[in-house]
Design an enzyme around this catalytic site. Structure first.
Site, short mmCIF file in Angstrom:
data_model
loop_
_atom_site.label_atom_id
_atom_site.label_comp_id
_atom_site.label_asym_id
_atom_site.label_seq_id
_atom_site.Cartn_x
_atom_site.Cartn_y
_atom_site.Cartn_z
N ALA A 77 0.86 -1.18 0.00
CA ALA A 77 0.00 0.00 0.00
C ALA A 77 0.90 1.23 0.00
O ALA A 77 1.11 1.89 1.02
CB ALA A 77 -0.92 -0.01 1.22
N ILE A 78 1.46 1.51 -1.17
CA ILE A 78 2.41 2.60 -1.33
C ILE A 78 1.68 3.82 -1.91
O ILE A 78 0.81 3.70 -2.77
CB ILE A 78 3.56 2.19 -2.28
CG1 ILE A 78 4.20 0.89 -1.81
CG2 ILE A 78 4.59 3.31 -2.40
CD1 ILE A 78 4.90 0.97 -0.48
N VAL A 167 -3.30 -4.83 -3.70
CA VAL A 167 -4.15 -4.21 -2.69
C VAL A 167 -5.42 -3.61 -3.27
O VAL A 167 -6.43 -3.46 -2.56
CB VAL A 167 -3.37 -3.14 -1.91
CG1 VAL A 167 -3.11 -1.91 -2.78
CG2 VAL A 167 -4.10 -2.74 -0.63
N ASP A 168 -5.42 -3.25 -4.57
CA ASP A 168 -6.58 -2.57 -5.15
C ASP A 168 -7.65 -3.57 -5.58
O ASP A 168 -8.18 -3.52 -6.69
CB ASP A 168 -6.16 -1.67 -6.31
CG ASP A 168 -5.33 -2.39 -7.35
OD1 ASP A 168 -4.82 -3.50 -7.08
OD2 ASP A 168 -5.18 -1.86 -8.47
N GLU A 258 5.49 -8.81 -13.43
CA GLU A 258 4.62 -9.86 -13.96
C GLU A 258 5.31 -10.62 -15.10
O GLU A 258 5.15 -11.84 -15.23
CB GLU A 258 3.30 -9.27 -14.44
CG GLU A 258 2.29 -10.32 -14.91
CD GLU A 258 0.95 -9.70 -15.21
OE1 GLU A 258 0.07 -9.72 -14.31
OE2 GLU A 258 0.75 -9.18 -16.33
N ASP A 281 -11.92 -9.10 -13.00
CA ASP A 281 -12.27 -7.68 -13.12
C ASP A 281 -13.64 -7.60 -13.77
O ASP A 281 -13.78 -7.80 -14.98
CB ASP A 281 -11.22 -6.93 -13.94
CG ASP A 281 -11.41 -5.42 -13.88
OD1 ASP A 281 -12.57 -4.96 -13.75
OD2 ASP A 281 -10.40 -4.69 -13.98
#
Length: 309
Positions: A77-78, A167-168, A258, A281
């Site tokens: 979480a930057i 995190v998103d 990735e 998604d």
């Protein structure tokens, strides 16, 4: 909630995660050898790794097998990505490894912004204070380095398995010990039905992430991978070293960490593969009938607003 600085003491040794556990007496329906639970999807890779879909496992048996296991979850979480933490953690407490010991390792440059949430017994949030980077691509690529470093420094002593997530996202259904294996990857939702020529692998031979067009098993998502701590340490160390070598050559892989993850999993076949149920998604993709559940889904966001601030 525990707050930890980046510096940690060294540690060695790790529990024997390969030992076959004794399962207590359970009552459950017998598996029907001639009546497979899924006939419309591939459930086994050519190297005999199971592909995890709804209906292919019995949670009661697996929970008993993994009842003494501690799972670590790493999440970054930057910068402004810290805004996704509350929903991420709240939904994790509802759906992720319910009934098992969990340590959430939150890597952040903004420890004061990490939310306080109610946790189940045997679960904790550990905040790892790390630096920030100017570009979101740099944050993405340095994840491998930081997971590698902290695996060596502390994760080997503290948990049995690591699950490395974006995190998103939010959990929307059960994600349990059925995913655990020495090494696992998750099918990218955009490419699970594509042929290998369509995969967005790194195609430039100069990069250490290079994969020729006539090679490739699956395209794995960078936002959901893991395994035993020693295996994750090997993976993240190899990916970090490859990215360092690329940087020395003045090249950056097309999809950053990735791309390197896919290169590694091509030559180190995962022992389990998670279906797109585990990463989806809903705004970008139409849900096909073969996906009985959506377990971990993207949160709507403005990428330009979030990534570079």
């Amino acid at each position: 909630m525990l707050l930890e600085k980046k510096e940690s003491s060294e540690g060695d040794g790790h529990p024997d995660t390969c030992r076959i556990p004794e399962v207590p007496r359970l009552l459950y329906p017998k598996a029907q050898l001639l009546k497979p639970s899924r006939v419309n999807v591939l459930v086994m890779t050519p190297w005999f790794a199971p592909i995890i879909w709804d209906g292919t496992f019995n949670s009661a048996i697996l929970d008993a097998q993994f009842r003494n296991t501690t799972i670590g979850l790493t999440v970054f979480a930057i910068k402004k990505y810290v805004v996704f933490l509350r929903l991420f953690l709240e939904t994790a407490e509802k759906y992720f490894m319910v009934g098992h010991r969990v340590t959430y390792y939150v890597f952040t440059d903004r420890p004061a912004d990490v939310p306080q949430i109610a946790l189940q017994a045997g679960r904790q949030v550990v905040v790892l204070h790390v630096g920030s980077y100017r570009r979101w691509q740099d944050v993405s690529m340095h994840r491998m380095e930081m997971i590698s470093n902290f695996s060596r420094q502390r994760f080997l002593r503290e948990v049995d398995y690591l699950v490395c997530l974006d995190v998103d996202m939010k959990f929307s259904d059960h994600v349990g010990v059925e995913i655990l294996a020495p090494l696992f990857g998750t099918l990218h939702p955009g490419f699970y039905a594509a042929d290998r020529q369509s995969f967005t692998y790194e195609r430039r031979p100069l990069s250490r992430a290079y994969i020729p067009r006539d090679e490739g098993d699956f395209y794995y998502a960078g936002g959901f991978f893991g395994g035993s701590v020693p295996e994750v340490y090997r993976l993240t160390t190899a990916c970090h070293q490859a990215m360092t070598a690329d940087r020395a050559r003045g090249i950056e892989a097309v999809w950053h960490d990735e791309s390197h993850l896919n290169r590694y999993l091509l030559s180190h076949k995962p022992s389990k593969v998670l279906s797109p149920e585990y990463l989806w998604d809903e705004r970008m993709l139409q849900r096909p009938p073969l996906l009985h559940r959506l377990r971990y889904v993207a949160v709507p966001k403005n990428h330009a607003e979030i990534r570079n601030r």
